[in-house]
Scaffold this active site. Structure first.
Site, PDB file in Angstrom:
ATOM      1  N   ASP A  27       0.713  -0.879   0.042  1.00  0.00           N
ATOM      2  CA  ASP A  27       0.029   0.018   0.122  1.00  0.00           C
ATOM      3  C   ASP A  27       1.073   1.529  -0.130  1.00  0.00           C
ATOM      4  OD1 ASP A  27      -2.496   1.144   0.405  1.00  0.00           O
ATOM      5  OD2 ASP A  27      -1.897   1.839   2.113  1.00  0.00           O
ATOM      6  N   GLU A  44      16.256 -13.566  -0.289  1.00  0.00           N
ATOM      7  CA  GLU A  44      16.547 -14.720   0.551  1.00  0.00           C
ATOM      8  C   GLU A  44      15.849 -15.834   0.628  1.00  0.00           C
ATOM      9  OE1 GLU A  44      16.680 -12.910   4.538  1.00  0.00           O
ATOM     10  OE2 GLU A  44      16.849 -15.041   5.423  1.00  0.00           O
TER      11      GLU A  44
END
Ligand code: NOJ
Length: 545
Positions: free
Chosen positions: A213, A263
């Protein structure tokens, strides 16, 4: 050969994601509000439609001043929508069907009920707890004027004054939306650390990514100076106050979040997706957000904002191809979402031009969007051709924009009315289990025409157009990622080639025009005899000459 086929790893580059506005999708408990179990029940429907993933609007604990974009706890589920166990079931069910799950994360602001904001209020001026937000002393002898002249996006000043522990009026805090949504201070190191914890919490629970957002927000000018033109800042709902949005530091956050995603990818080979709600003035600035080490995608709202006009569409598509795709990023197309008037209504104006025009244009726009290179997002109900509900009575409106401005202009309830699934009368299968249950916003009688059971049974429905478009997109190597070459066309018509031979043409006018390709189209948004492209119609052909 499209990139999709050669680099299957980057599934997101041309994915089609369906936005689920949870409170209006499907209600499993009969309280009139959609919930996570409802979303799980709707997954087979979405599988049939053929989308690659879903984005879930915020379902976190929240006082719902802005329907969940005021988050009180980022790592839980509001009891209205279910609980974490139900969330896990949803993710498992989606994974079984091959549907990716994206969550909506709200890093610009939280709820005034968030424990850290409450702690800040209690801790007082100068405290470490207040440093996580933007607290400042007011101007004027008694500090009764806000610290600067910024407007909030949803009306009124961007500052509210607090009452301190001694009962006196005290400092002010910044909120770019409503007073119930205090902005985080991203210059305080505890804020990025807290969001890293939140991201990992959900990634560990198996989500495939996040819709972010206000992704051009987060950082404000460090001095919080007055805006030279606060009225201009307030004129549009999109973020234009250059002192409050699009600050250079925000890019470091997206690099950090991207590295967290990488990751996880390194662990299991599966790419997570970050898609930003990025409202910035130009396609060039937009492209900065989707550099190779930042967000994977950012909604390109210029297509959504373009009027139904050949030149306007051609301009925004050309700019996106040059400035965004041209830098190696993917363009993320969108025509509808929970903040905008639905296409059927938007393109229907002026109403005098004839009934059904908005629907015809919305169908044509859908085929155009699905033919463009890049990713696409569909907002729930778009696949049913739902028009906006424009005549909701004032007393049912919940949008804080209405509450704060007193105006119905730009309000968003009309695109959030609960979906019709079946039957002839409200609740149209939206709620189950409780006799007489009332959806949280009233559904008009004419929703019956758009119910999913009817749409599935009628091969001429919007639903079948979207489903057929998605199926072709998945099977034709020309579609998805790749190049776009414009064709010369008469005024009022746009046509382009994908790959070597797939032609998409749109007639923006109302009179028929010769089709750019002879023969019967593969798919068209309305009846399309060979050799002709009727008005307000789009079609796809394989040009095998
Ligand atoms: C954008 C969201 O799409 C909208 O619904 C929300 O009100 C604002 N951001 C504030 O979070």
């Amino acid at each position: 050969m499209s990139l999709q086929r050669t680099e299957a790893r980057h599934w997101w580059r041309d994915a089609v994601i369906y936005q689920v506005y949870v409170r209006s999708f499907l209600d499993s408990t009969g309280d009139g509000i959609g919930d996570l179990a409802g979303v799980r029940a709707g997954l087979p429907y979405l599988k049939k439609l053929g989308v690659d993933g879903i984005w879930l609007s915020p379902f976190y604990p929240s006082p719902q001043h802005d329907h969940g974009y005021d988050v009180a706890d980022y790592c839980d589920v509001d009891p209205t929508f279910g609980d974490l166990a139900e969330f896990d079931l949803l993710v498992t069910a989606a994974r079984r069907l091959g549907i990716k799950v994206l969550l909506d994360i709200v890093p610009n602001h939280c709820s005034s009920e968030h424990p850290l904001f409450r702690e800040a209020l209690a801790a007082g001026p100068g405290s470490a707890a207040r440093a996580r937000f933007h607290f400042a002393d007011g101007h004027g002898p008694d500090g009764s004027e806000p610290p600067n002249n910024w407007h909030a996006m949803f009306g009124g000043p961007a500052w509210s004054r607090v009452t301190e522990a001694d009962g006196r009026p005290g400092q002010w805090y910044l909120h770019m939306f409503t007073p119930e949504q205090p902005d985080w201070n991203w210059r305080d190191p505890e804020v990025p650390a807290e969001f890293e914890r939140i991201l990992r919490f959900w990634l560990d629970r198996g989500v495939d990514g996040f819709r972010i957002d206000v992704a051009a927000g987060l950082f404000k000018h460090p001095e919080l100076p007055d805006s030279p033109d606060p009225e201009a800042d307030a004129r549009t709902r999109d973020s234009v106050n250059p002192l409050a949005w699009n600050q250079p530091e925000v890019h470091d956050v997206w690099r950090q979040w991207r590295s967290i995603c990488e990751e996880y990818t390194a662990r299991d080979g599966h790419e997570r997706l970050l898609v930003g709600e990025v409202s910035v003035p130009t396609a060039r600035e937009h492209a900065q957000y989707v550099r190779h080490d930042e967000l994977h995608q950012a909604f390109f709202f210029d297509l959504l904002s373009a009027p139904w006009d050949t030149d306007a569409f051609r301009k925004v598509i050309s700019e996106a191809m040059q400035d965004i795709a041209g830098t190696g990023s993917t363009v993320t197309w969108v025509l509808n979402n929970h903040d905008q008037v639905r296409t059927v209504t938007r393109y229907g104006e002026p109403a005098t031009e004839g009934s059904g025009l908005g629907a015809a244009r919305a169908r044509a726009a859908a085929l155009l969007m699905l033919a463009l290179p890049g990713a696409a997002y569909i907002y729930q109900g778009e696949e049913l051709g739902l028009p906006e509900v424009v005549d909701l009575p004032d007393d049912v409106l919940t949008d804080p924009i209405f509450r704060r401005t007193g105006s119905r202009a730009r309000i968003r309830d009309g695109c959030r009315v609960p979906l019709p699934w079946s039957g002839q009368a409200s609740p149209f299968g939206f709620t189950s289990g409780v006799e007489g249950a009332k959806p949280w916003l009233p559904q008009p009688e004419w929703f019956a025409e758009h119910a999913t059971d009817r749409a599935l049974a009628d091969t001429r429905s919007f639903w079948h157009l979207y489903r057929d478009g998605l199926q072709l997109r998945a099977s034709l190597p020309q579609l998805g990622e790749g190049s776009l070459r414009w064709l010369d066309t008469p005024p009022g018509v746009l046509a382009f080639v994908r790959g070597d031979d797939l032609v998409c043409a749109v007639n923006f006018g109302t009179a028929p025009t010769p089709a750019p390709v002879s023969g019967t189209p593969l798919l068209s948004s309305g009846p399309c005899p060979a050799g002709v492209l009727p008005g307000s119609t789009a079609a796809w052909w394989i040009n095998d000459l």
